[in-house]
Design a protein around this motif. Structure first.
Motif, mmCIF file in Angstrom:
data_model
loop_
_atom_site.group_PDB
_atom_site.id
_atom_site.type_symbol
_atom_site.label_atom_id
_atom_site.label_comp_id
_atom_site.label_asym_id
_atom_site.label_seq_id
_atom_site.Cartn_x
_atom_site.Cartn_y
_atom_site.Cartn_z
ATOM 1 N N CYS A 121 0.859 -1.195 0.000
ATOM 2 C CA CYS A 121 0.000 0.000 0.000
ATOM 3 C C CYS A 121 0.891 1.240 0.000
ATOM 4 C CB CYS A 121 -0.923 0.007 1.222
ATOM 5 S SG CYS A 121 -1.988 1.463 1.326
ATOM 6 N N CYS A 122 0.508 2.263 -0.777
ATOM 7 C CA CYS A 122 1.268 3.520 -0.870
ATOM 8 C C CYS A 122 0.614 4.595 -0.016
ATOM 9 C CB CYS A 122 1.346 3.991 -2.319
ATOM 10 S SG CYS A 122 2.433 2.996 -3.355
ATOM 11 N N LEU A 123 1.434 5.289 0.774
ATOM 12 C CA LEU A 123 1.010 6.446 1.565
ATOM 13 C C LEU A 123 1.794 7.651 1.079
ATOM 14 C CD1 LEU A 123 1.011 4.835 5.134
ATOM 15 C CD2 LEU A 123 -0.856 4.933 3.484
ATOM 16 N N LEU A 124 1.079 8.708 0.682
ATOM 17 C CA LEU A 124 1.724 9.886 0.092
ATOM 18 C C LEU A 124 1.599 11.056 1.049
ATOM 19 C CD1 LEU A 124 3.149 10.996 -2.431
ATOM 20 C CD2 LEU A 124 0.898 11.618 -3.327
ATOM 21 N N LEU A 125 2.756 11.602 1.483
ATOM 22 C CA LEU A 125 2.800 12.719 2.430
ATOM 23 C C LEU A 125 3.092 14.001 1.670
ATOM 24 C CD1 LEU A 125 2.682 13.445 5.485
ATOM 25 C CD2 LEU A 125 5.165 13.277 5.495
ATOM 26 N N ASN A 126 2.179 14.977 1.802
ATOM 27 C CA ASN A 126 2.310 16.250 1.089
ATOM 28 C C ASN A 126 3.004 17.265 1.983
ATOM 29 O OD1 ASN A 126 2.070 18.399 -0.635
ATOM 30 N ND2 ASN A 126 -0.077 18.769 -0.213
ATOM 31 N N THR A 127 4.127 17.819 1.516
ATOM 32 C CA THR A 127 4.896 18.812 2.296
ATOM 33 C C THR A 127 5.011 20.125 1.551
ATOM 34 O OG1 THR A 127 6.980 18.016 1.342
ATOM 35 C CG2 THR A 127 6.226 16.986 3.379
ATOM 36 N N ARG A 128 4.054 20.400 0.672
ATOM 37 C CA ARG A 128 4.171 21.586 -0.181
ATOM 38 C C ARG A 128 4.217 22.882 0.618
ATOM 39 N NH1 ARG A 128 -0.239 23.572 -4.751
ATOM 40 N NH2 ARG A 128 0.817 25.508 -5.291
ATOM 41 N N SER A 137 14.050 26.912 4.269
ATOM 42 C CA SER A 137 15.026 26.918 3.189
ATOM 43 C C SER A 137 15.111 25.530 2.569
ATOM 44 C CB SER A 137 16.392 27.349 3.719
ATOM 45 O OG SER A 137 16.902 26.374 4.617
ATOM 46 N N SER A 138 15.684 25.467 1.375
ATOM 47 C CA SER A 138 15.789 24.186 0.677
ATOM 48 C C SER A 138 16.671 23.207 1.462
ATOM 49 C CB SER A 138 16.363 24.404 -0.723
ATOM 50 O OG SER A 138 17.635 25.031 -0.656
ATOM 51 N N THR A 139 17.688 23.723 2.131
ATOM 52 C CA THR A 139 18.554 22.853 2.928
ATOM 53 C C THR A 139 17.794 22.232 4.098
ATOM 54 O OG1 THR A 139 20.470 24.216 2.347
ATOM 55 C CG2 THR A 139 20.695 22.751 4.240
ATOM 56 N N HIS A 140 16.986 23.063 4.793
ATOM 57 C CA HIS A 140 16.220 22.555 5.923
ATOM 58 C C HIS A 140 15.167 21.554 5.464
ATOM 59 C CE1 HIS A 140 17.292 26.347 8.468
ATOM 60 N NE2 HIS A 140 18.288 25.477 8.408
ATOM 61 N N ILE A 141 14.546 21.815 4.319
ATOM 62 C CA ILE A 141 13.540 20.886 3.790
ATOM 63 C C ILE A 141 14.194 19.546 3.483
ATOM 64 C CG2 ILE A 141 11.990 20.440 1.843
ATOM 65 C CD1 ILE A 141 11.448 23.422 1.722
ATOM 66 N N GLN A 142 15.372 19.587 2.839
ATOM 67 C CA GLN A 142 16.072 18.345 2.497
ATOM 68 C C GLN A 142 16.442 17.562 3.755
ATOM 69 O OE1 GLN A 142 16.363 17.821 -0.752
ATOM 70 N NE2 GLN A 142 17.189 15.766 -0.523
ATOM 71 N N VAL A 200 0.496 18.960 7.926
ATOM 72 C CA VAL A 200 0.735 18.252 6.671
ATOM 73 C C VAL A 200 -0.470 17.358 6.394
ATOM 74 C CG1 VAL A 200 3.240 18.287 6.910
ATOM 75 C CG2 VAL A 200 1.947 16.385 7.866
ATOM 76 N N GLN A 201 -0.577 16.891 5.154
ATOM 77 C CA GLN A 201 -1.684 16.017 4.758
ATOM 78 C C GLN A 201 -1.138 14.749 4.113
ATOM 79 O OE1 GLN A 201 -3.807 19.431 2.710
ATOM 80 N NE2 GLN A 201 -5.584 18.299 3.465
ATOM 81 N N LEU A 202 -1.907 13.675 4.268
ATOM 82 C CA LEU A 202 -1.482 12.378 3.758
ATOM 83 C C LEU A 202 -2.656 11.721 3.052
ATOM 84 C CD1 LEU A 202 0.700 9.727 5.407
ATOM 85 C CD2 LEU A 202 -1.628 9.068 4.856
ATOM 86 N N SER A 203 -2.369 11.032 1.943
ATOM 87 C CA SER A 203 -3.396 10.291 1.216
ATOM 88 C C SER A 203 -3.006 8.816 1.159
ATOM 89 C CB SER A 203 -3.564 10.846 -0.204
ATOM 90 O OG SER A 203 -2.348 10.738 -0.929
#
Length: 781
Positions: free
Chosen positions: A423-430, A437-442, A505-508
């Motif tokens: 089963c796939c769980l998709l976590l949205n972090t948009r 910053s991009s570094t902190h997100i990574q 955050v949201q997850l599907s």
């Protein structure tokens, strides 16, 4: 013999050989480069000009035609639906008004379109701005001129199509050959918007003038580009820069075929046509799927080629002489480190064997042994690199293995044979993009994926990976499908996401599948559910399968609700605007409309607002012209959209009202100054309003709203004040004072004075004289 086999001799021979090879390569490269440089320059310039021309055609014609379709479909929705039913014959007056609307639309866009037709497949009736109402439109006179798009839409699984160019005579009912006419291209679109051509209730067709497209090509393409034309997918000519498309096709047939078989959207290539070299360039028009071609002789840039050849020859000869001299110097200089390296190798490995006559052989043997060890280490590192795992997961999720079979090793991903359900769980972090910053997100994503994979349940394996779109996929591998298990892991992912990103955050959740190769099905379902995260931001875990049914829904928001926002915006009533916006947003969140359709409606709402600001030439006092669309697409959910749009409209209305108030005060001040300077002149409402450049009605309204008195009362008051000052001075007669303050007759002046002060000017003058006499006696006494 040993001297000739030494390292020094080998170096010298090597350097001289390298010089010779370099000179030869230099000659070849120069020749190839300069022989193709000019052609590349021609290609680049040709491609740029063609791209600009294609962009102009796209914006000025194709997108404008699609906008005309939207205007027609939104203006008279009720009448359009009436024409699709059998009851239209009893409402011919509405049909007539609909034709008037079509004719007005054609008149306002006559530079690019010839006519607009409405065709009802069920009734076989066509209403045309040019030909009127036709029954049994697929038969009889003129049917041949529109059956191409009628038949094309009848078999079309999509909702629109563009036809090929065809000749349509001015009089379609005439049987005499020849005569005047036009080359036309027809854009046909189904109604309702989302229905396919075969299932549409109504077909809206717009005849586009081929001459409008040809004029753009003639204006934008330089004259040395001998041929410019547009080709459809079948290879047919849609439009050309001159009047001979068939002659063009005969010469460029192979070029057209090569372009249509190429996967590139834009490209340039060389082609020999009639023993002449040409550079053929093409660019794809995305709205219609056509390609625009141009051809330019390659000989335009070869005039100075002979001078370049002589220059290349001189450079190569100079390089040859210089290289031979430097070869000896470099050979001697480089032999010293070789000797030192050879000594170091002998210190570690002992004396070289007798057969090792050359220093390079000793060094080569040592490096072979070292290379074997390095290669073994590289193989180990390559087998354990995480990039292989990421690529394999992406291929599984995108079903790339179906088109490109590849070996899938489940054990490499940590999937054992006991795992039979996935089963796939998709976590949205948009939302994290706006405050991290991009570094902190990574860093946060790497931490989440590592902690998820460390979760241990009996018989459970979790594979977590960062996706290219900055989302996180969690693949649950289990022995059996379990809804409670997925819910528990989903809560863990959401909790970890909140902790790492410090935000909601949201997850599907995708469905359970029974094979690794079917993971793309679960992933696709999770992606579809995530589309509704925008409209349901309060829903943390998206697992409602009824949302999937919305994707196939053909429901549409009622047209009055779509038009109400525009009407209330023009009225500038904020409460009613907010209510109209809520009537759009609430159905998107609660009803069965597809996510893509809802985004289309939201984007259209933003365009309506943007077009309204442009129509009144509104410019933000700080930001100038606002890029509303880019602001809209940066919003993370529909609640932020509502807040952003209402805030923008509120600021716009407040700024507009402030500007109107400032203009009103300025206008009143100018009017008051003019009145003070011309009390004896014509101070009628028409006369004064013309001096301050506004209408009499608006000037009267400003006096009432800003000063609290009517315009007439204000004029009378100012004249009576002036009259009192003149009477107090006692230098003028009452007749003179009446004329001075603008009254033509003394009697009317006396009447107005008495109405305001309760006494006549004469009584007021006697009272003033008595007061002055009393003051004089008092001062002398």
């Amino acid at each position: 013999m040993k001297k000739w086999s030494s390292a020094f001799t080998s170096l010298a021979i090597s350097y001289i050989s390298i010089v010779l090879v370099i000179v030869l390569l230099l000659c070849s490269v120069f020749y190839i480069y300069f022989s193709s440089h000019y052609k590349e320059e021609l290609r680049s310039r040709n491609q740029l000009i063609l791209k600009n021309t294609a962009g102009t055609i796209e914006a000025s014609v194709l997108q404008r035609v699609q906008q005309i379709y939207l205007e027609v479909s939104l203006k008279q929705t009720a009448t359009l639906r009436l024409l699709a039913g059998a009851s239209f014959q009893s409402n011919l007056s509405k049909v007539s008004s609909l034709q008037d609307m079509l004719q007005a639309e054609v008149a306002s866009n006559s530079d690019i379109i010839q006519a607009v037709h409405l065709y009802s497949p069920g009734q076989q009736v066509m209403l045309s701005s040019l030909y009127g109402l036709k029954y049994n439109a697929d038969q009889g006179t003129g049917a041949a001129f529109w059956m191409d798009w009628i038949n094309g839409m009848g078999n079309n699984p999509l909702n629109s199509l563009w036809t090929e160019t065809r000749w349509v005579p001015e009089d379609i009912s005439s049987s005499v050959p020849g005569g005047s006419g036009s080359h036309l291209i027809t854009y046909a679109h189904s109604y309702p918007f989302q229905s396919s051509g075969a299932d549409s209730d109504l077909i809206i067709a717009i005849d586009v003038k081929e001459s409008a497209i040809r004029a753009i090509m003639q204006n934008m393409m330089p004259p040395q580009y001998q041929s410019t034309f547009i080709s459809g997918p079948s290879g047919s000519m849609m439009a050309g820069s001159d009047q001979a498309p068939m002659a063009q096709r005969a010469g460029y047939a192979s070029s057209i075929a090569k372009a249509w078989t190429s996967p590139d959207e834009a490209r340039s290539f060389s082609e020999n046509i009639n023993d002449t070299s040409y550079v053929i360039s093409y660019q794809t028009l995305p709205s219609a799927g056509w390609k625009i071609f141009s051809a330019a002789p390659a000989s335009l840039f070869y005039e100075r080629w002979s001078v370049v050849q002589q220059l290349i020859l001189g450079i190569c000869l100079f390089t040859l002489v210089l290289g031979i001299g430097l070869s000896g110097i470099l050979a001697k200089a480089n032999y010293s480190p070789i000797k030192r390296l050879l000594g170091t190798i002998r210190d570690f490995t002992g004396p070289a064997p007798e057969q090792a006559m050359n220093e390079f052989k000793v060094i080569d043997s040592a490096f072979i042994r070292l290379n074997d060890k390095v290669s073994s280490l590289e193989d180990t590192l390559q087998a354990s690199t995480p990039h292989i795992k990421q690529n394999l997961i992406l291929n599984l999720l995108q079903n790339s293995t179906a088109s490109e079979p590849m070996a899938i090793d489940p054990e490499f991903l940590g999937i054992s044979l006991e795992h039979t359900h996935f089963c796939c769980l998709l976590l949205n972090t948009r939302g994290a993009y706006t405050h991290m910053s991009s570094t902190h997100i990574q860093t946060a994503m790497a931490r989440i994926t590592s902690q998820l994979e460390e979760i241990r349940f009996p018989g459970i394996r979790i594979i977590a990976e960062e996706l290219p779109d900055k989302r996180i996929i969690g693949i649950v591998c289990a022995r059996e499908a379990s809804g409670d298990l997925v819910e528990q892991i989903s809560q863990l992912m959401v909790s970890e996401g909140r902790q790492q990103f410090q935000m909601e955050v949201q997850l599907s959740q995708g469905r359970w599948v029974s094979a690794v190769a079917d993971l793309h099905i679960s992933y696709s379902e999770a992606q579809t559910l995530m589309k509704y995260a925008y409209f349901l931001p309060e829903t943390v875990i998206l697992n409602d399968r009824s949302l999937l049914e919305r994707e196939s829904s053909l429901d549409e928001i009622p047209q009055p609700a779509l038009l109400k926002f525009k009407d209330k915006l023009q009225a500038r009533k904020l409460d009613e605007i907010a209510a109209a916006l809520e009537q759009l947003i609430t159905p998107m969140r609660e009803d069965r409309f597809p996510a893509d359709y809802c985004h289309f409606i939201l984007a259209n709402t933003v365009f309506v607002y943007s077009d309204y600001l442009k129509s009144i030439r509104y410019k933000h006092p700080v930001h100038g012209h606002m890029d509303l669309y880019n602001e809209y697409i940066a919003l993370s959910n529909i609640l932020h959209f509502r807040e952003w749009l209402l805030h923008s409209i509120t600021a716009f209305i407040a700024e507009t009202e402030k500007r109107n108030s400032d203009r009103a005060l300025s206008t009143i001040e100018a009017a008051k100054q003019y009145i003070e300077r011309h009390l004896s002149g014509d101070l009628s409402l028409d006369a004064v309003s013309s001096k301050v450049f506004i209408s009499p009605k608006y000037l009267s309204k400003l006096f009432k709203e800003e000063l609290g008195v009517t315009y007439t009362d204000y004029i009378t008051g100012r004249r009576m004040e002036q009259a009192k000052r003149l009477l107090a001075n006692n230098d003028m007669s009452i007749d003179q004072i009446a004329v001075t303050v603008g009254y033509g007759t003394t009697a009317y002046f006396i009447k107005r004075f008495k109405e305001m002060y309760g006494c006549t000017p004469g009584n007021y003058l006697r009272t003033v004289n008595e007061v002055q006499l009393l003051q004089a006696e008092t001062s002398f006494g």
